[in-house]
Design an enzyme around this catalytic site. Structure first.
Site, short mmCIF file in Angstrom:
data_model
loop_
_atom_site.label_atom_id
_atom_site.label_comp_id
_atom_site.label_asym_id
_atom_site.label_seq_id
_atom_site.Cartn_x
_atom_site.Cartn_y
_atom_site.Cartn_z
N CYS A 152 -3.14 -4.32 -8.92
CA CYS A 152 -3.06 -3.57 -10.18
C CYS A 152 -1.66 -3.81 -10.75
CB CYS A 152 -3.39 -2.09 -9.98
SG CYS A 152 -2.31 -1.21 -8.84
N HIS B 179 3.54 -5.59 12.29
CA HIS B 179 3.75 -4.23 12.79
C HIS B 179 2.58 -3.29 12.48
CE1 HIS B 179 8.45 -4.42 13.13
NE2 HIS B 179 7.86 -5.52 13.58
#
Ligand code: RB5
Length: 147
Positions: free
Chosen positions: A68, A101
């Site tokens: 977006c 991670h």
């Protein structure tokens, strides 16, 4: 690199969506829209189209890209889904860390905030970086712990 990927945007991300698809012709894209940028659309509607499919697959691999204007609205909506870890990336490092991670399975980008070349680096890194596991595994599991 992953062969099949979903992608969706709003009017603020439409142009970058087209640029990303054009840059990676080797990927079999499922484009969930919009098909043009002629009128404004609501980003949660397009996040829902993609997230409902990711949710069904229950996969941990990179599944899709949401774009977006800022990337924020897409990420906020996508992270309502129980099996989605959507990460907003703005650089190669932020994209890499979201995989290493956080084991992110959806990449969110801000079409109005980053250049096409940075976005392409983010996509490439997102698709090529594996989850590091180890100490990160229990942390990622905690993300999905009921409140
Ligand atoms: C649309 O104007 C804009 O609000 C949207 O693209 C996005 O940035 C929302 O997070």
């Amino acid at each position: 690199m992953k062969k099949h990927l979903m992608i969706a945007a709003d009017h603020g991300g439409w142009e970058l969506k087209e640029q990303i698809k054009a840059h990676f012709p080797e990927i079999d894209w499922t484009d969930l829209g919009p098909q043009n940028s002629t009128s404004p659309v609501d980003y949660p509607d397009f996040a829902d189209l993609l997230c409902a499919k990711v949710e069904k697959s229950l996969s941990n691999d990179p599944q899709g890209i949401l774009i977006c204007g800022s990337g924020q609205g897409m990420a906020i909506r996508a992270n309502k889904y129980p099996h989605i870890r959507a990460a907003l990336a703005w650089s190669e490092d932020s994209s890499r860390l979201s995989r290493e991670h956080n084991n992110a399975n959806v990449l969110c980008l801000g079409g109005r905030l980053i250049s096409p070349s940075t976005a392409i680096e983010c996509v490439k890194t997102f698709l090529e970086t594996p989850f590091a596991g180890g100490r990160h595994t229990a942390r990622v599991e905690k993300i999905h712990k009921p409140l």
